[in-house]
Design a protein around this motif. Structure first.
Motif, PDB file in Angstrom:
ATOM      1  N   ALA A 265       0.809  -1.218   0.000  1.00  0.00           N
ATOM      2  CA  ALA A 265       0.000   0.000   0.000  1.00  0.00           C
ATOM      3  C   ALA A 265       0.839   1.262   0.000  1.00  0.00           C
ATOM      4  CB  ALA A 265      -0.934   0.002   1.204  1.00  0.00           C
ATOM      5  N   SER A 266       2.117   1.173   0.366  1.00  0.00           N
ATOM      6  CA  SER A 266       2.958   2.361   0.457  1.00  0.00           C
ATOM      7  C   SER A 266       4.419   1.957   0.398  1.00  0.00           C
ATOM      8  CB  SER A 266       2.695   3.097   1.773  1.00  0.00           C
ATOM      9  OG  SER A 266       3.117   2.294   2.875  1.00  0.00           O
ATOM     10  N   CYS A 267       5.276   2.966   0.158  1.00  0.00           N
ATOM     11  CA  CYS A 267       6.716   2.715   0.171  1.00  0.00           C
ATOM     12  C   CYS A 267       7.174   2.310   1.570  1.00  0.00           C
ATOM     13  CB  CYS A 267       7.461   3.960  -0.300  1.00  0.00           C
ATOM     14  SG  CYS A 267       9.256   3.732  -0.409  1.00  0.00           S
ATOM     15  N   GLU A 268       6.577   2.886   2.601  1.00  0.00           N
ATOM     16  CA  GLU A 268       6.941   2.533   3.980  1.00  0.00           C
ATOM     17  C   GLU A 268       6.722   1.048   4.222  1.00  0.00           C
ATOM     18  OE1 GLU A 268       5.977   3.814   8.608  1.00  0.00           O
ATOM     19  OE2 GLU A 268       4.659   4.482   6.983  1.00  0.00           O
ATOM     20  N   GLU A 269       5.622   0.523   3.699  1.00  0.00           N
ATOM     21  CA  GLU A 269       5.340  -0.898   3.884  1.00  0.00           C
ATOM     22  C   GLU A 269       6.345  -1.764   3.137  1.00  0.00           C
ATOM     23  OE1 GLU A 269       1.581  -4.050   3.747  1.00  0.00           O
ATOM     24  OE2 GLU A 269       1.463  -2.177   2.611  1.00  0.00           O
ATOM     25  N   THR A 270       6.724  -1.352   1.910  1.00  0.00           N
ATOM     26  CA  THR A 270       7.701  -2.132   1.159  1.00  0.00           C
ATOM     27  C   THR A 270       9.056  -2.132   1.860  1.00  0.00           C
ATOM     28  OG1 THR A 270       8.454  -0.303  -0.246  1.00  0.00           O
ATOM     29  CG2 THR A 270       6.544  -1.546  -0.994  1.00  0.00           C
ATOM     30  N   MET A 271       9.452  -0.987   2.438  1.00  0.00           N
ATOM     31  CA  MET A 271      10.723  -0.919   3.156  1.00  0.00           C
ATOM     32  C   MET A 271      10.705  -1.816   4.382  1.00  0.00           C
ATOM     33  SD  MET A 271      12.744   0.993   1.400  1.00  0.00           S
ATOM     34  CE  MET A 271      14.072   1.193   2.588  1.00  0.00           C
ATOM     35  N   PHE A 272       9.560  -1.870   5.066  1.00  0.00           N
ATOM     36  CA  PHE A 272       9.440  -2.740   6.230  1.00  0.00           C
ATOM     37  C   PHE A 272       9.638  -4.199   5.824  1.00  0.00           C
ATOM     38  CE2 PHE A 272       6.952  -5.630   8.829  1.00  0.00           C
ATOM     39  CZ  PHE A 272       7.377  -5.311  10.116  1.00  0.00           C
ATOM     40  N   HIS A 273       8.980  -4.623   4.737  1.00  0.00           N
ATOM     41  CA  HIS A 273       9.072  -6.028   4.322  1.00  0.00           C
ATOM     42  C   HIS A 273      10.461  -6.367   3.792  1.00  0.00           C
ATOM     43  CE1 HIS A 273       5.033  -7.830   4.804  1.00  0.00           C
ATOM     44  NE2 HIS A 273       4.651  -6.564   4.811  1.00  0.00           N
ATOM     45  N   LEU A 274      11.152  -5.399   3.214  1.00  0.00           N
ATOM     46  CA  LEU A 274      12.520  -5.644   2.761  1.00  0.00           C
ATOM     47  C   LEU A 274      13.476  -5.717   3.946  1.00  0.00           C
ATOM     48  CD1 LEU A 274      14.718  -5.794   0.505  1.00  0.00           C
ATOM     49  CD2 LEU A 274      14.816  -3.297   0.628  1.00  0.00           C
ATOM     50  N   ASN A 275      13.449  -4.698   4.799  1.00  0.00           N
ATOM     51  CA  ASN A 275      14.448  -4.567   5.856  1.00  0.00           C
ATOM     52  C   ASN A 275      14.170  -5.425   7.076  1.00  0.00           C
ATOM     53  OD1 ASN A 275      15.838  -2.675   4.349  1.00  0.00           O
ATOM     54  ND2 ASN A 275      14.689  -0.958   5.199  1.00  0.00           N
ATOM     55  N   GLN A 276      12.914  -5.500   7.478  1.00  0.00           N
ATOM     56  CA  GLN A 276      12.579  -6.197   8.719  1.00  0.00           C
ATOM     57  C   GLN A 276      12.179  -7.654   8.499  1.00  0.00           C
ATOM     58  OE1 GLN A 276      13.321  -4.569  11.349  1.00  0.00           O
ATOM     59  NE2 GLN A 276      13.647  -2.663  10.253  1.00  0.00           N
ATOM     60  N   CYS A 277      11.640  -7.969   7.323  1.00  0.00           N
ATOM     61  CA  CYS A 277      11.165  -9.331   7.077  1.00  0.00           C
ATOM     62  C   CYS A 277      12.107 -10.127   6.180  1.00  0.00           C
ATOM     63  CB  CYS A 277       9.770  -9.310   6.460  1.00  0.00           C
ATOM     64  SG  CYS A 277       8.560  -8.336   7.390  1.00  0.00           S
ATOM     65  N   GLY A 278      13.099  -9.451   5.609  1.00  0.00           N
ATOM     66  CA  GLY A 278      14.056 -10.149   4.767  1.00  0.00           C
ATOM     67  C   GLY A 278      13.510 -10.570   3.422  1.00  0.00           C
ATOM     68  N   ASN A 279      12.489  -9.869   2.923  1.00  0.00           N
ATOM     69  CA  ASN A 279      11.884 -10.219   1.637  1.00  0.00           C
ATOM     70  C   ASN A 279      12.692  -9.563   0.519  1.00  0.00           C
ATOM     71  OD1 ASN A 279      10.267 -10.888  -0.513  1.00  0.00           O
ATOM     72  ND2 ASN A 279       8.365 -10.064   0.347  1.00  0.00           N
ATOM     73  N   SER A 280      13.845 -10.166   0.177  1.00  0.00           N
ATOM     74  CA  SER A 280      14.765  -9.557  -0.779  1.00  0.00           C
ATOM     75  C   SER A 280      14.231  -9.549  -2.199  1.00  0.00           C
ATOM     76  CB  SER A 280      16.111 -10.296  -0.744  1.00  0.00           C
ATOM     77  OG  SER A 280      15.938 -11.662  -1.063  1.00  0.00           O
ATOM     78  N   ARG A 281      13.209 -10.340  -2.470  1.00  0.00           N
ATOM     79  CA  ARG A 281      12.658 -10.361  -3.823  1.00  0.00           C
ATOM     80  C   ARG A 281      12.018  -9.025  -4.203  1.00  0.00           C
ATOM     81  NH1 ARG A 281      10.048 -16.383  -4.923  1.00  0.00           N
ATOM     82  NH2 ARG A 281      11.927 -17.570  -4.398  1.00  0.00           N
ATOM     83  N   ASP A 283      13.445  -6.307  -3.931  1.00  0.00           N
ATOM     84  CA  ASP A 283      14.540  -5.469  -4.428  1.00  0.00           C
ATOM     85  C   ASP A 283      15.322  -6.267  -5.459  1.00  0.00           C
ATOM     86  OD1 ASP A 283      16.451  -3.529  -4.790  1.00  0.00           O
ATOM     87  OD2 ASP A 283      17.503  -3.936  -2.911  1.00  0.00           O
ATOM     88  N   GLY A 284      14.744  -6.427  -6.632  1.00  0.00           N
ATOM     89  CA  GLY A 284      15.305  -7.312  -7.645  1.00  0.00           C
ATOM     90  C   GLY A 284      16.680  -6.928  -8.126  1.00  0.00           C
ATOM     91  N   ASP A 285      17.009  -5.621  -8.153  1.00  0.00           N
ATOM     92  CA  ASP A 285      18.328  -5.201  -8.629  1.00  0.00           C
ATOM     93  C   ASP A 285      19.293  -4.902  -7.487  1.00  0.00           C
ATOM     94  OD1 ASP A 285      17.174  -2.903  -7.699  1.00  0.00           O
ATOM     95  OD2 ASP A 285      17.315  -1.786  -9.584  1.00  0.00           O
ATOM     96  N   SER A 286      18.891  -5.196  -6.253  1.00  0.00           N
ATOM     97  CA  SER A 286      19.762  -5.091  -5.071  1.00  0.00           C
ATOM     98  C   SER A 286      20.376  -3.705  -4.901  1.00  0.00           C
ATOM     99  CB  SER A 286      20.887  -6.145  -5.144  1.00  0.00           C
ATOM    100  OG  SER A 286      20.356  -7.443  -5.182  1.00  0.00           O
ATOM    101  N   ASP A 287      19.578  -2.663  -5.161  1.00  0.00           N
ATOM    102  CA  ASP A 287      20.090  -1.313  -4.975  1.00  0.00           C
ATOM    103  C   ASP A 287      19.589  -0.665  -3.707  1.00  0.00           C
ATOM    104  OD1 ASP A 287      17.439  -0.864  -5.604  1.00  0.00           O
ATOM    105  OD2 ASP A 287      17.843   0.658  -7.141  1.00  0.00           O
ATOM    106  N   GLY A 288      18.883  -1.443  -2.869  1.00  0.00           N
ATOM    107  CA  GLY A 288      18.368  -0.927  -1.605  1.00  0.00           C
ATOM    108  C   GLY A 288      17.013  -0.262  -1.706  1.00  0.00           C
ATOM    109  N   VAL A 289      16.455  -0.180  -2.925  1.00  0.00           N
ATOM    110  CA  VAL A 289      15.145   0.447  -3.126  1.00  0.00           C
ATOM    111  C   VAL A 289      14.160  -0.629  -3.605  1.00  0.00           C
ATOM    112  CG1 VAL A 289      13.817   2.235  -4.314  1.00  0.00           C
ATOM    113  CG2 VAL A 289      16.222   2.629  -3.734  1.00  0.00           C
ATOM    114  N   PRO A 290      13.221  -1.068  -2.765  1.00  0.00           N
ATOM    115  CA  PRO A 290      12.270  -2.096  -3.173  1.00  0.00           C
ATOM    116  C   PRO A 290      11.115  -1.503  -3.968  1.00  0.00           C
ATOM    117  CG  PRO A 290      11.820  -1.454  -0.922  1.00  0.00           C
ATOM    118  CD  PRO A 290      13.032  -0.663  -1.360  1.00  0.00           C
ATOM    119  N   CYS A 291      10.482  -2.327  -4.770  1.00  0.00           N
ATOM    120  CA  CYS A 291       9.256  -1.933  -5.480  1.00  0.00           C
ATOM    121  C   CYS A 291       9.389  -0.523  -6.045  1.00  0.00           C
ATOM    122  CB  CYS A 291       8.053  -2.026  -4.546  1.00  0.00           C
ATOM    123  SG  CYS A 291       7.790  -3.654  -3.834  1.00  0.00           S
ATOM    124  N   GLU A 292      10.291  -0.369  -6.988  1.00  0.00           N
ATOM    125  CA  GLU A 292      10.662   0.970  -7.438  1.00  0.00           C
ATOM    126  C   GLU A 292       9.497   1.745  -8.050  1.00  0.00           C
ATOM    127  OE1 GLU A 292      14.227   0.846  -9.727  1.00  0.00           O
ATOM    128  OE2 GLU A 292      15.391  -0.076  -8.118  1.00  0.00           O
TER     129      GLU A 292
END
Length: 296
Positions: A265-281, A283-292
């Motif tokens: 629903a938001s960039c904040e939610e995507t950052m939470f799932h990347l950083n806190q949940c380890g959902n690296s998928r 961030d497909g290009d591994s640049d630290g920005v999920p769901c661009e």
């Protein structure tokens, strides 16, 4: 909140220069020199593959049955591997989001401390280090790329790296040390895996001795490996560092469901799932920005 975060990071930086730390490496480059001279000076076996090596001449691939996958030049040298990748402890930092690893090295004292932490550094065959990159640890399915007699398997499709059985406990205990020292979240799935690995691969004599040497060199011991006499780890340093790396979000998002970018629903939610949940998928290009499409 930014002011508080800055003060915590500044305090951590001051603590790094305190006499309570024996000799914390000042950079990744200095940590590599210390690791070679003070920790691994009488060790000649690579971490994952168990190949004998010389720091100058590189590994003896023929003797250990290692088969080069793709990169002969990189396979011919020993590199210092971060067991927990710099991406994992860096992506939670504002400096990483502003300019990646180089920016963090220039501007973030706590990142430099985490990057240079000797507990997280092991000697590995360069090709294996490069193939692993920032992949998560786990058990892989097909397609699998292997390295001859080296008991390592990699799935680039799943972005998963499977270490040999005799190193799995070492990895788990290193992750727990980094988690506690720097406040890095580990997903529930990874935590369950590491708990199993630690039971299956208990602490051995070299792991104990390595812990002692690192405690003498940098003043911090890994409590999951064993208590070290005259341990100099100040609890306030662990607490301060952890606070400075933890996410500032208290949004109430949950890791209980594994979400795709389309469900965010938001960039904040995507950052939470990347950083806190380890959902690296995310961030497909591994640049630290999920769901661009959401976070750009």
């Amino acid at each position: 909140m930014k002011k508080i975060s800055y003060l915590i990071t500044f305090t951590a930086a001051l603590l790094l220069s305190s006499h309570s730390i024996a000799a914390v490496p000042s950079s990744f480059n200095s940590a590599k020199r210390i690791a070679e001279d003070q920790i691994y000076y009488d060790q000649d076996t690579s971490f994952y593959c168990g190949c004998q090596f010389d720091f100058e001449a590189g590994p003896n691939l023929e003797a250990c049955g290692y088969e080069i996958r793709k990169q002969p030049q990189r396979a011919s040298r020993i590199e210092w591997e971060h067991v927990m990748p710099a991406y994992d402890f860096g992506r939670q930092r504002q400096c990483w989001q502003d300019g990646g690893r180089d920016n963090c090295r220039r501007n973030d004292a706590v990142f430099r401390m985490a990057e240079a932490d000797l507990h997280n550094l092991v000697p590995a065959i360069g090709e294996v280090n490069g193939d692993r990159s920032n992949m998560r640890f786990g058990m892989v399915n097909a397609p699998v790329h292997e390295y001859g007699a080296c008991e390592v398997a990699v799935s680039f499709e799943e972005r998963t790296f499977q270490p040999p059985p005799h190193r799995r406990g070492d990895i788990a205990r290193t992750y727990w040390y980094m988690r506690d020292t720097y406040g890095i979240e580990i997903s529930r799935q990874q935590q369950q895996l590491f708990t199993a690995w630690a039971r299956q691969d208990p602490v051995d004599e070299w792991e104990l001795e390595r812990n002692r040497r690192i405690a003498a060199a940098q003043g911090t011991a890994n409590a999951y490996v064993g208590e070290v006499a005259n341990q100099q780890t100040p609890a306030r340093l662990r607490t301060t560092s952890a606070l400075s790396l933890r996410s500032e979000s208290s949004s109430g998002f949950s890791c209980s469901t594994r979400k795709t970018c389309g469900a965010m629903a938001s960039c904040e939610e995507t950052m939470f799932h990347l950083n806190q949940c380890g959902n690296s998928r995310l961030d497909g290009d591994s640049d630290g920005v999920p769901c661009e499409s959401i976070c750009r």
